[in-house]
Each structure stands twice: as C-alpha cells, then as structure tokens.
Design a protein around this motif. Sequence first.
Motif, PDB file in Angstrom:
ATOM      1  N   VAL A   1      27.533  43.914  11.319  1.00  0.00           N
ATOM      2  CA  VAL A   1      27.459  43.025  10.161  1.00  0.00           C
ATOM      3  C   VAL A   1      27.248  41.577  10.607  1.00  0.00           C
ATOM      4  O   VAL A   1      26.352  40.870  10.106  1.00  0.00           O
ATOM      5  CB  VAL A   1      28.725  43.149   9.300  1.00  0.00           C
ATOM      6  CG1 VAL A   1      28.700  42.118   8.178  1.00  0.00           C
ATOM      7  CG2 VAL A   1      28.850  44.558   8.734  1.00  0.00           C
ATOM      8  N   ASP A   2      28.076  41.112  11.539  1.00  0.00           N
ATOM      9  CA  ASP A   2      27.943  39.737  12.018  1.00  0.00           C
ATOM     10  C   ASP A   2      26.613  39.515  12.726  1.00  0.00           C
ATOM     11  O   ASP A   2      26.008  38.440  12.620  1.00  0.00           O
ATOM     12  CB  ASP A   2      29.091  39.393  12.967  1.00  0.00           C
ATOM     13  CG  ASP A   2      30.416  39.249  12.236  1.00  0.00           C
ATOM     14  OD1 ASP A   2      30.381  39.085  11.009  1.00  0.00           O
ATOM     15  OD2 ASP A   2      31.469  39.305  12.898  1.00  0.00           O
TER      16      ASP A   2
ATOM     17  N   ALA B   1      23.799  40.975  11.977  1.00  0.00           N
ATOM     18  CA  ALA B   1      22.786  40.842  10.931  1.00  0.00           C
ATOM     19  C   ALA B   1      22.873  39.474  10.260  1.00  0.00           C
ATOM     20  O   ALA B   1      21.846  38.881   9.906  1.00  0.00           O
ATOM     21  CB  ALA B   1      22.948  41.956   9.902  1.00  0.00           C
ATOM     22  N   ILE B   2      24.100  38.954  10.088  1.00  0.00           N
ATOM     23  CA  ILE B   2      24.253  37.619   9.494  1.00  0.00           C
ATOM     24  C   ILE B   2      23.555  36.576  10.349  1.00  0.00           C
ATOM     25  O   ILE B   2      22.843  35.695   9.848  1.00  0.00           O
ATOM     26  CB  ILE B   2      25.747  37.280   9.322  1.00  0.00           C
ATOM     27  CG1 ILE B   2      26.366  38.157   8.230  1.00  0.00           C
ATOM     28  CG2 ILE B   2      25.934  35.806   8.989  1.00  0.00           C
ATOM     29  CD1 ILE B   2      27.860  37.977   8.091  1.00  0.00           C
TER      30      ILE B   2
END
Length: 377
Positions: free
Chosen positions: A97-98, A100-101
């Motif tokens: 997730v991080d 992709a951020i």
Amino acid sequence: MTRTEQPAAGRERPATAAERASTATTRAAAHIPAQLPTRGPRRRRSPALLLALALGALLVVGVAVAASAGPAGIGPLEALGAILARLGVGESPLGAVDDAIVVDLRLPRALAACAVGAGLAIVGAIMQALVRNPLADPYLLGVSSGASVGAVLVLIAGLGVLLPVAAFVGALAALLATLGLAAAAGGATPTRTVLAGVVVASAASALVSLVIFWGADGDAYREILAWLLGSLAAITWPTALVALVGAGLALALLPTGRLLDALALGDAAAGALGVDARRTRWALLVASALVTGVLVSVSGAIGFVGLVVPHAVRLAVGAGHARLLPLSALAGALVLLVSDTVARAAFDPRELPVGIVTALIGAPVFAALMLSGRVRT
C-alpha cells in the motif's frame, strides 16, 4: 705528483662554482612568498557549475521529500528506496500500500512539478530576451487564457478526461490569434506581439468569465477554480508524461542561448553576427508558446515561476543565456516542487492550489528584486 694533481683540482673549480650558483638559486627560491604559486594559478570551478550541482542535489532530495510528505508516515529514505526498487535497484522497504502511495500517487506529481517548473522558467527567460521586457513571462502571448477557455468548456460539459487536450487546443488557438493580429497590424515586432497578446488574453479571459457565469455550478465550479489558480492535484502517470514531454521540448531550446545573446544586442547587431532576427524571433515565439500550451494543459496557469526565477538566476550567473537557461530550468523545477509540496502537505487535510503558493512566494521576492535595483529595465 703535486703538479699533476693541481690541474685536476683546477678542473674541479667550475663544478664547485656551479654548485654554489645552484645553492644560491635554491635559497632565493626559498624566499618566494608562500602565497605566490610557482606552477601557475589553479583553475577555479565556475560558479555556474557549482550552482548547477547544488540545485541538482537539492532536486533529488526534494523529490524524495515530496514523495514521503503526507499522513502515511513514510520517511524520505524509504520513499527513495521504493522509487529505486521500481527502477530495478534493490528491494522496496515499504509494504504494497505504501509503495503504491509513493510510486503511483506522489512520484508522478513530483515529476510533473519539476517538469512544469523547469519548462516555465526556460520559456520565461526566452520571452524576456525576445521582447526585451523584464515583465515578460510564458503567458505573455495569451496562451494561458486560451488554454483556460478550452479547459472551462470541457469541465462544464462534464468531460474532464479531455481537459489536457482541450486546454492545448485553446492555447494553440490563442497563439495563432496573437501572431495573426500582430502580423495584420504591420508585422510581428516585439511591441506589436506583446500588444496583440494582451488583446487576445483579455478577450479570452472575458469569455472564460462569461462561460463560468452562465454554466458553472457545484463541483464544476470548484474544479474550474482550482484549474484557473494552477493545480497539480489531478496528476497521474499519463498526465505526468505529458508534462515531461513539454519539459523535453523546453530543454530542446537550450542551444538557442547564442541566438538570444545576439538578439539582446538589437536586430542590427544580430544581423551583423549572421542571425536573422525576424525569423529567429518568430520561431522562438512559436516554440515557446507551444511549450507553454503543453505545460498549461497539465497544470493550469501557475504564476511567477517563469517571471521571477530567470531574474533570480541572472543575479547569480549573469545575463549569458548559455548559463541562464539550464540553471533557470533547475531552479524553476526546484521552486515548483517545493511550492507544490507545501500546497499539498502544509494544510492537510485541505490542499491549496499551487498557484496561490507561488504567488505568495514570488510576489515579495520580485518586489525585493525591484527595490534592490537588480531587475533589468
């Protein structure tokens, strides 16, 4: 034996005198002051080169900070590691997730900010040289106003996906109108071209206001206002690539530094140097406006970057465009990157249009330059 040895001793005396002369020379050299170099002066590194290295290093750090700034709690080194991992260097220290951020949301926006800032600064420096006006900026020919017309029309129609295309078409239409009006008025001299740009910009701004008054409401109004003030909030990888293409076109104008130096001397002097002033000015005006149209189609009209950055860089390295253009590109990229990071993160969870931040920074800086007498008039 004594008589045969005396000539030999006599032959040794010239060698002894030479040794004494050598010793005297060595002693004299020992009295040379230490501050006087004996092997010629050392070559100092150019201030322009040092400034370029410093700006380049700050840009790398700035991209890492921009990719990490936000509520996700990601550090700059972790963001840099995630970016390098996408390039095939090492493994990402972040979760999915991080990661992709950083790579899919923040990195394209940071790169777009660098691209737009660099392109606007280059075009601003070129426009100031072409029209010989310290107030010239990339939007002088009405390009941004024409882009605004196209952008507002598609936003009101609910076709936001076509915004970059519509903005570029509007910018191109404004450019053609400006050059056509200048030519019809007697030729595209710097003064006529500027006046024609003012006319076209005023007409396009009036049309934008009319369209907003009659057709904008709710979400469309907020989107239009954000775009008109300049914003990078909607940047994705496809739009970031458009911005990088615009920056690439701007970088292709860097070799024109010699031509700009010649034009700064006046058309007669430029002709004596073998430069066709009229054709060169037309070509650079058209190229600069097209670059501006590409950049504005992505970011909206972001003010002061193309106006203030060339003046600030000129103070550091002089007016020679061979140095001014590339250093303006680096400085413009850094200024807009920092401004966009502040606009995005400083007021979280609300976000300011980046054009507001650049105006808040650029206006007092330009005023300080004026009061110091450092702006060429």
